[in-house]
Design a protein around this motif. Structure first.
Motif, PDB file in Angstrom:
ATOM      1  N   PHE A   1       0.905  -1.121  -0.142  1.00  0.00           N
ATOM      2  CA  PHE A   1      -0.268  -0.126  -0.039  1.00  0.00           C
ATOM      3  C   PHE A   1       1.090   1.090  -0.328  1.00  0.00           C
ATOM      4  CE2 PHE A   1      -2.314  -3.286   2.770  1.00  0.00           C
ATOM      5  CZ  PHE A   1      -3.240  -3.385   1.358  1.00  0.00           C
TER       6      PHE A   1
ATOM      7  N   THR B   1       1.157   3.745  -1.419  1.00  0.00           N
ATOM      8  CA  THR B   1       0.413   4.787  -1.508  1.00  0.00           C
ATOM      9  C   THR B   1      -0.039   5.540  -1.511  1.00  0.00           C
ATOM     10  OG1 THR B   1      -1.689   3.615  -2.627  1.00  0.00           O
ATOM     11  CG2 THR B   1      -0.428   4.237  -4.788  1.00  0.00           C
ATOM     12  N   GLU B   2      -0.467   4.655   0.486  1.00  0.00           N
ATOM     13  CA  GLU B   2      -0.730   5.375   1.548  1.00  0.00           C
ATOM     14  C   GLU B   2       0.128   6.178   1.788  1.00  0.00           C
ATOM     15  OE1 GLU B   2      -3.098   2.170   3.002  1.00  0.00           O
ATOM     16  OE2 GLU B   2      -4.443   2.033   2.053  1.00  0.00           O
TER      17      GLU B   2
ATOM     18  N   ARG C   1      -6.259  -6.754   6.221  1.00  0.00           N
ATOM     19  CA  ARG C   1      -6.593  -5.326   6.870  1.00  0.00           C
ATOM     20  C   ARG C   1      -7.165  -5.416   8.041  1.00  0.00           C
ATOM     21  NH1 ARG C   1      -4.982  -0.714   2.672  1.00  0.00           N
ATOM     22  NH2 ARG C   1      -3.396  -0.101   3.993  1.00  0.00           N
TER      23      ARG C   1
ATOM     24  N   GLY D   1      -8.866  -1.169   2.877  1.00  0.00           N
ATOM     25  CA  GLY D   1      -8.325   0.031   3.823  1.00  0.00           C
ATOM     26  C   GLY D   1      -8.523  -0.444   5.622  1.00  0.00           C
TER      27      GLY D   1
END
Length: 569
Positions: free
Chosen positions: A205, A207-208, A485, A568
């Motif tokens: 992840f 990009t987070e 997650r 998420g």
């Protein structure tokens, strides 16, 4: 030697890492020294392929066999480390730790520094037919050098985690039976050994991350006397340290809940990770037990020579074009040792040559360097005007290169002379652990079947919307860790991602070779894919020879996601 019955430090030990492999960020050593307070700075340079490379270096020049990049990095860092009281521990000694220790001594003399240098040897195992054969030593030789006052400790093949465990033993005075503490330090060492992979590098992840993963900082483990730790990084550096970045690295290249080491067997299924503030993750709960009777031995043998050529097949009739090339190449050099891999990268009705083209990779492996050299590559080039329509290649004719074959063996701990060479020159034999005898557990139960209550009822989408993954290699085996997650996704994942399901999503996987395990504390499922990477990275012709992208391939598969999944956390 330090009296291990005497009181030792109780303050946390800050261990940083500045290298995860031979070729990692050159400036990381300086960045770590300049970035903030440290007690120890480690550097991991060795992998199975690296040992082959260093073995060939030593074959050409007996004075070599160590990571020369490390020596160049130290030119600007030794003085700073000494000024700041930071001790350096590295396995950059490769197959010649004494040679690197001597070279560092010469460098220190040239820089006007008075350094105490120790090194660890004894990992080399006699295998007359091998280029390199090295046992994975433990951490007590490193500790002996540090106990004797070493500013720099150089090793050959020790376990990666030992670079952190050794300083912790010296700092806290742990003994051979402090298994839980040793296990906790092993977990911390495993987490930081690959450098930026625990601070956001190679993160599903990315990009987070605050900086989008552009330049993650290198990690620090704050180790405590009970073996618990906090994973963090210097303030102001890129990337992030979160429960998920730590989880990803904890799952990397493990082959089950029992993490075998020469000093302790660490139970990864007892480990807990929890946030401890910004860019801080607390790691607790590690339980340890007696180590096995044997040490792993990494053996590299020269397997012969290889060469590759790639043809571009554009437009229609791709299978027929590939078949024609195969017939022509086999007629030119003979079929033995040839491998043809057709990558269907072409798209229907494409408007550009690149997107309309497939790639035919032709590999040749043989013991005859002449046959695999220009005789092969020239035969491929000679087809340019005499084969399929649109014939072109992406490779130029070239000579063959030697390749190695990796195998993992085992040797009794008592048969390996683990030796710490102290700064004084005294040679100290490090006795193997007295209490040993770990035995493999019974085979894990079969993968759970899919409960009807867990059957996905949501929309279809990439699996990676709700899970992360990290994959890698261990010799000829591939490892794959997948974490959920959220608790709800974990409840679905553990019942849904069975071995048959994995084989369905990744058709190259033979389910009969797969071992599956669960790490509920991490909301994770792990797989070991036995033999998928045979005969090992050095000899592999796979597009992804180290299975680094296997996890991302799995995450890209479109499946029916669990109902209500939002991605998420």
């Amino acid at each position: 030697m330090v009296d291990r019955t005497a009181p030792h430090a109780t303050a946390p030990l800050r261990i940083g890492n500045a290298s995860g492999f031979y070729g990692d960020r050159y400036a990381a050593w300086q960045e770590m020294l300049d970035g903030g307070e440290l007690d120890v700075l480690t550097g991991d340079y060795l992998a199975e392929l690296t040992m082959l490379v260093l073995g060939r270096d030593r074959e050409r020049d007996p004075a070599l066999g160590y990571a020369r990049t490390f020596l160049r990095q130290m030119e600007g860092c030794l003085g700073a480390a000494q000024d700041r009281g930071v001790r350096i521990v590295t396995n950059a000694g490769g197959v010649n730790p004494a040679g690197l220790a001597s070279a560092i001594g010469s460098l220190a003399d040239r820089l006007g520094l008075r350094l105490r240098i120790g090194y660890v040897e004894g990992d080399a195992v006699d295998r007359p037919d091998a280029l390199t054969a090295n046992a994975y030593l433990g951490a007590f030789g490193i500790a002996a050098c540090l106990d004797a006052g070493a500013d720099v400790v150089v090793t050959g093949r020790v376990t990666d985690a030992s670079l952190a465990v050794g300083p912790a033993i010296a700092h806290f005075g742990w003994g051979r039976h402090d298994w839980d503490a040793l296990a906790g330090a092993t977990v911390a060492g495993h987490l930081i050994e690959c450098g930026a992979q625990v601070t956001g590098g190679n993160f599903s992840f990315f990009t987070e991350l605050p900086d989008g993963g552009r330049r993650p900082g290198f990690p620090i483990a704050e180790l405590h006397g009970d073996g618990t730790s906090v994973i963090t990084k210097h303030p102001g550096t890129g990337g992030a340290v979160t429960v998920e970045t730590v989880t990803a690295q904890l799952l990397y290249e493990i082959d089950g809940p029992a993490y075998l080491g020469p000093d302790v067997v660490t139970r990864l299924d007892t480990v807990l990770v929890a946030p401890d503030g910004p860019d801080r993750v607390r790691v607790t709960g590690a339980r340890g037990g007696p180590p096995p009777d044997t040490l792993k031995v990494a053996v590299n043998r020269l397997g012969g020579f290889r060469n590759s050529m790639t043809f571009v097949l554009c437009g229609s009739a791709v299978p027929e074009k590939a078949a024609l090339v195969r017939e022509q190449i086999e007629a030119a050099v003979g079929p033995e040792g040839l491998e043809f891999v057709l990558a269907r990268t072409d798209r229907p009705d494409a408007t550009e040559t690149e997107t309309a083209s497939a790639l035919l990779h032709v590999h040749l492996r043989d013991g005859d360097r002449t046959r695999t050299g220009r005789a092969f590559s020239a035969a491929a080039v000679e087809l340019a005007l005499a084969s399929y329509p649109g014939c072109t290649l992406t490779t130029l004719p070239g000579d063959a290169t030697p390749f190695g074959v990796f195998t993992a063996e085992a040797v009794p701990q008592d048969e390996v002379p683990h030796v710490a060479v102290l700064p004084s020159g005294e040679r100290v034999t490090v006795a193997p652990p007295e209490t040993r005898g770990w035995q493999p557990e019974a085979a894990p139960p079969p993968s759970p079947s899919v409960d009807a209550s867990r059957t996905p009822s949501g929309r279809r989408g990439p699996l990676g919307e709700v899970v992360g993954a990290r994959s890698g290699d261990k010799g000829s085996d591939a490892t794959l860790g997948v974490w959920a997650r959220t608790d709800a996704t974990w409840d679905w994942l553990r019942g849904w991602l069975t071995v048959p399901r994995l084989a369905e999503l990744l058709p190259e996987v033979d389910p009969s070779t797969v071992q599956r395990h669960e790490l509920p504390n991490l909301r994770a499922v792990g797989f070991v894919l036995r033999g998928l990477l045979a005969p090992g990275v050095a000899a592999s012709t796979r597009f992804d020879p180290q299975a680094k992208a296997l996890g991302e391939l799995l995450r890209s598969r479109v499946v029916k996601l669990p109902g209500g999944s939002e991605g998420g956390r």
